[in-house]
Write an enzyme that holds these catalytic residues in place. Structure first.
Site, PDB file in Angstrom:
ATOM      1  CG  ASN A  26      42.447  37.537  35.402  1.00 57.95           C
ATOM      2  OD1 ASN A  26      42.993  37.401  34.310  1.00 57.95           O
ATOM      3  ND2 ASN A  26      41.442  38.355  35.584  1.00 57.95           N
ATOM      4  CB  CYS A  73      38.056  37.397  34.436  1.00 59.44           C
ATOM      5  SG  CYS A  73      37.738  38.889  33.493  1.00 59.44           S
ATOM      6  CG  HIS A 130      35.734  41.163  36.868  1.00 58.75           C
ATOM      7  ND1 HIS A 130      36.971  40.622  36.587  1.00 58.75           N
ATOM      8  CD2 HIS A 130      35.261  40.498  37.948  1.00 58.75           C
ATOM      9  CE1 HIS A 130      37.232  39.671  37.479  1.00 58.75           C
ATOM     10  NE2 HIS A 130      36.210  39.575  38.308  1.00 58.75           N
ATOM     11  CG  ASP A 164      35.647  37.760  41.362  1.00 60.67           C
ATOM     12  OD1 ASP A 164      36.290  37.846  40.298  1.00 60.67           O
ATOM     13  OD2 ASP A 164      35.399  38.747  42.079  1.00 60.67           O
TER      14      ASP A 164
END
Length: 1032
Positions: free
Chosen positions: A246, A251, A448, A465
């Site tokens: 990131n 993201c 997020h 993630d």
């Protein structure tokens, strides 16, 4: 170590710090001497509905499966265990576990105790139990129950989000066990979480309640943890896939890139795009190929900086939280354009045609709307008719991207869509399999993004993630992302799917056909591997940079043509640069240098350039015999880069084996010679000489004549070039060098010239004059003030020049009269013209340039005039708007006499504009404020009275013929204005209308039209959703 405190008299959990005050919970560090301390600094976290759970309460926590847990894996209702064959035998990497801790002699518990570690996500988790005392309520006591994570680690960068069920077991009836839930982001400052008042001490120790037996109490924790960040989590090892780094607020892009990457048919087409001749820094297709290739082959998280750079995203604004749907559209459109004319043309529409479907539900989207009553359908010549309006799908593409627009929806893992097609195909039913769930957690202000992917379409889900990839259950990927607030888990944000990717079941094997290295063109593989090799080499060089120093060599050919002080211009010279180990010896360096330069060691000699105290830089002696074993960094006195003059034998003589003459450092000196020519006002480099210190000046004259090409016995004038603006004449030729030159040193410079009477006619007759002029010489950039961002031209001037000398030089360059130029100072604080210079300015050029920094480019501005500067300075600049015969506005600048009146301004305007053929040829000056004419200025008004302002504009226009001679008794001009709003403002201009009603009762009447702005208002947070642009 912070604690969540659940008080039976309170409805909110609390976080407490280690500050000591009264009436707060006891806190214990398990790794120090255990002692009772009072905790303080309580801070409210949230307000759940009820943190109190009485015995027998069987609420299941959200996101925690109701199915029993076996060895940390969920056993499904059908008996199928969720463990996969390819998972490691090492259970420490598991995502969830249930473990217990039995505290014996519980009634005697006086301080905190810790259970043994249970490993989940390869982090140690422990149960912490402690008694809680209240000094102000000595008869009240409670049980503190906490979950601790990774507390013994010294790292400060790790974090792990987890949800847990904390439970005290009831020996008599397990259904009456008392439990509470937590959800927390564990990190080094908050590595334990729970309740300091989990249950009252009396309830736990009451045998009738069933929580204690034989003075033993059993504490149980079920913990479900996300993959941790900041620890050695090997995504490739545990899932077979890697994540994306990131960059900060990217993201959302990472989620989309992973989704596109696992669309194998698209990935295959991306690899096939021809990018052989593409710029590696600007090509979006090549950057996408690079990311896909690294995701396929790398063992570590992949960076995306080159991809975003290829987008043209250089500023922080480009990385704001954008809308993924828009990024998906823009990126696929860009790739589709790059695919045109190639073997993969049409791949994007083939896979995604009709991909963007924003909907509340398919049923609502295709629902029929009745057009009747006031909403009848306009059928043209048949008039308004009752009708039905709706949507019918003809076909669905192989891949569906469904945008949920961040609303709360339930969605299945299998989606039958035949009922929404106008003509379903019985041979190819429109059944779709869920492939990806892109999830947003947060609120309107940001949040997020992660993506849950079913890479092979076989129901084995992974959570992506950013840089961390972990396996997850189908429930986590689907049911947990229907949307909504997690109020009961003290998590004040919303987590929901906002984009779903479905793949048609009949196309599943084609779209997800496994990728192999054979699918990647060999040419692309070689290019990307070469990039990797070069990057690795550069990375190694950066890591080892502190071990090396630079040695930059300058040779005698760089001295030729130099017209300044010393031997060369440091800003223009072209060095030969060597990268040398600081620890290497002079001997090793000379050996390598000999091989590189092609000169034997006896044909070259090193002279380090030494900075003298007077500001000059000259070659100095290096004693090779004494210093050959010293390190390069010591010899350079830590100077990096270290500049050295490399003296070599003349190449023509080198072939014959000639060597450099010996140099006696105690008795010899090396001098450099320059010849000055007053006729051309230039210097000529005449080489260097070794000569004994005791040598007389007169002995050097024959060498100078020879080097300069003069006849022997030519009379010469000699000077020593001491430093900038200090050149001293050598008067006595019959003394030795050490007496003739000031502080004789290696590298001293003698400048000579012919002693010729004709020199007096030169502008700079002597070398001393030349160097004095050189000291004051300055390069100035002159830019045309009237041309935006004019690069200008460079003129070499003297700092001692006055205004007229500068004007004359610039005028020659522009081929104009110096009196037709006006000059402007440069603004000191930013680039651009400042105040004008008057033609009688008494200062010098140095005064004008005094605010520039030494190495800053010197810049002045000018404009060419149509009248002499002496006349121009008696006029004033007057900006106004000219309204031409087509009613179009033009901005003009006029220069009337500064002491004149409006009549003079209008006469100047007539010279500058084109009047209508059959017009009145009479002009008027209007003053306009806020789109309203507030007055017509009389011709005899003084211009001094008309001061410009930001809110005021002046407009000049030709008077219409019917308004030239008005009957003052019955006619008047009324200002007509417009009151527009928003974007309509530029469409309206005020005007004067003729009124013949004779009604003169109002002294200043005017008419106005109000235009309402019907554009929809922007949402409060629309600044978060800026348009996405790919610039390449």
């Amino acid at each position: 170590m912070d604690k969540v405190e659940g008080n039976r008299d309170s409805r909110e959990p609390r976080i407490t710090t280690t500050t000591t005050t009264a009436a707060n919970m006891n806190h214990h560090h398990h790794h120090t001497q255990q002692q009772q301390q009072q905790k303080a600094g309580e801070q409210q976290l949230s307000e759940p509905e009820d943190m109190e759970m009485e015995a027998g309460d069987t609420d299941d926590p959200p996101r925690i499966p109701a199915n029993p847990v076996i060895n940390g894996n969920v056993a499904m209702a059908d008996g199928h265990n969720n463990t996969e064959e390819d998972m490691e035998d090492d259970t420490s990497w598991r995502s969830e576990a249930t473990f217990r801790f039995v505290v014996e002699r519980f009634s005697r518990l006086s301080e905190s105790v810790l259970s043994p570690s249970c490993f989940v996500r390869n982090l140690p988790w422990k149960i912490m139990v402690m008694p809680r005392f209240y000094p102000d309520r000595p008869h009240q006591k409670s049980v503190g129950f906490f979950l601790q994570c990774n507390a013994e680690s010294d790292s400060t960068s790790w974090s792990c989000h987890a949800q847990a069920m904390l439970k005290i077991i009831n020996y008599k009836d397990d259904e009456k066990s008392f439990s509470r839930r937590i959800s927390h982001l564990f990190f080094h400052k908050e590595n334990d979480w729970g309740f300091s008042n989990f249950m009252s001490w009396s309830d736990v120790t009451d045998p009738e309640r069933g929580f204690i037996e034989d003075d033993k109490v059993t504490f149980e924790v079920y913990v479900q943890a996300d993959a941790p960040h900041g620890v050695a989590w090997d995504s490739k090892k545990h899932t077979g896939y890697v994540g994306l780094k990131n960059q900060g607020a990217t993201c959302y892009m990472n989620s989309l890139l992973q989704t596109l990457f696992f669309t194998n048919q698209l990935r295959r087409a991306v690899y096939m795009m021809p990018t052989e001749g593409d710029d590696s820094s600007k090509s979006v297709p090549l950057a996408l190929q690079r990311v896909f290739y690294e995701l396929q082959h790398s063992d570590k998280p992949v960076g995306t900086k080159k991809l975003t750079k290829s987008f043209g995203w250089e500023t922080l604004d480009s990385f704001m939280q954008h809308d993924v749907q828009e990024l998906c559209r823009v990126l696929l459109d860009n790739v589709e354009n790059k695919m045109k004319g190639t073997c993969v043309e049409g791949t994007i529409p083939k896979l995604f045609r009709g991909k963007m479907v924003s909907f509340e539900s398919f049923k609502d989207y295709v629902a029929t709307e009745q057009l009747d009553g006031d909403n009848k359908y306009d059928a043209g010549e048949h008039g308004l008719q009752e009708a039905e309006k709706g949507v019918k799908f003809l076909t669905f593409p192989p891949i569906l991207h469904l945008q949920l627009m961040r609303f709360m929806f339930e969605f299945p893992d299998q989606l039958p869509l035949d009922e929404f097609l106008q003509k379903p195909d019985s041979k190819d039913p429109a059944n779709y399999i869920l492939h990806a769930v892109l999830v947003h957690s947060g609120d309107n202000h940001g949040g997020h993004y992660v993506v849950y992917l079913n890479p092979k379409g076989d129901g084995k889900w992974c959570k992506f993630d950013d840089d961390v990839v972990s396996r997850c259950t189908k429930e986590e990927a689907i049911e947990h992302n229907y949307g909504g607030h997690d109020d009961d888990l003290s998590v004040r944000h919303c987590t929901n799917a906002y984009m779903l990717v479905y793949i048609r079941e009949s196309k599943l094997s084609e779209v997800l056909q496994p990728m192999t290295d054979v699918d990647i063109p060999q040419q692309l593989v070689e290019r990307l591997q070469e990039e990797k090799r070069v990057e690795a080499q550069k990375r190694k060089e950066r890591q080892e940079a502190h071990l090396y120093m630079q040695v930059q060599m300058v040779t005698e050919d760089q001295f030729c043509g130099h017209q300044g002080n010393d031997m060369y211009d440091e800003e223009k010279v072209k060095y030969t640069v060597f990268k040398v180990l600081k620890s290497s010896t002079l001997q090793e360096f000379v050996q390598n240098l000999s091989q590189t330069m092609g000169f034997p060691q006896d044909q070259m000699r090193l002279w380090p350039m030494q900075a003298r105290s007077n500001g000059t830089k000259r070659p100095a002696m290096l004693d090779y015999e004494a210093d050959c074993n010293k390190s390069m960094i010591d010899l350079s006195d830590n100077e990096n880069p270290w500049t050295i003059f490399l003296e070599t034998v003349d190449p023509e003589m080198a072939a014959s084996g000639a060597t450099l003459p010996k140099f006696d450092k105690d008795h010899d000196v090396m001098l450099f010679l320059k010849m000055y020519d007053p006729k051309t006002r230039s210097l000529n480099y005449c080489g260097h000489i070794y000569t004994p210190i005791s040598c007389k000046i007169r002995d050097l004259l024959p060498v100078m004549c020879e080097r300069a090409g003069f006849q022997q016995e030519t009379s010469l004038i000699l000077y020593e070039e001491v430093k900038p603006n200090l050149t001293e004449r050598i008067q006595d030729y019959d003394v030795s060098l050490d007496k003739a030159l000031d502080e004789l040193m290696d590298g001293d410079i003698i400048v000579f010239q012919k002693d010729d009477p004709e020199n007096d006619s030169s502008e700079l007759p002597t070398a001393k004059d030349y160097f004095r002029d050189l000291y004051h010489r300055v390069d100035v950039i002159f830019c045309d003030k009237t041309i935006h961002n004019d690069p200008g031209f460079v003129v070499t001037l003297s700092n001692r020049m006055n205004y007229f000398q500068v004007a004359k030089t610039v005028a020659q360059r522009l081929n104009t009269d110096p009196m037709l130029l006006q000059f402007f100072k440069s603004q000191g604080y930013r680039d651009g013209p400042g105040n004008p210079l008057r033609h009688n300015y008494e200062g010098t050029l140095r005064d004008l340039l005094q605010f520039f920094k030494p190495r800053q480019p010197k810049k002045l501005y000018y404009q060419q005039l149509k009248m002499k500067i002496t006349d121009f300075e008696n006029r004033r600049s007057f900006k106004s708007i000219w309204l031409n015969s087509q009613f179009r506005e033009e901005e003009i600048t006029l220069y009337p006499d500064k002491h004149g009146c409006v009549r003079d301004l209008l006469e100047e305007c007539k010279k500058a504009v084109e009047l209508s053929e059959k017009g009145s040829e009479k002009l008027r000056l209007l003053e306009i404020v806020s789109y309203k004419i507030i007055g017509v200025h009389q011709e005899d008004e003084l211009l001094e009275c008309l001061s410009p302002a930001a809110s005021r504009t002046f407009r000049i226009e030709e008077i219409p013929l019917d308004q030239v001679d008005l009957d003052k008794d019955s006619e008047m001009l009324i200002p007509v204005g417009s009151l527009p709003q928003g974007s309509l403002r530029h469409l309206w201009d005020p005007l004067l209308a003729q009124d013949q009603t004779g009604n003169m009762s109002h002294p200043r009447p005017w008419l106005g039209l109000d235009h309402f702005n019907k554009a929809p208002k922007r949402g409060r947070y629309t600044y978060l959703e800026k348009a996405i642009k790919i610039h390449n």
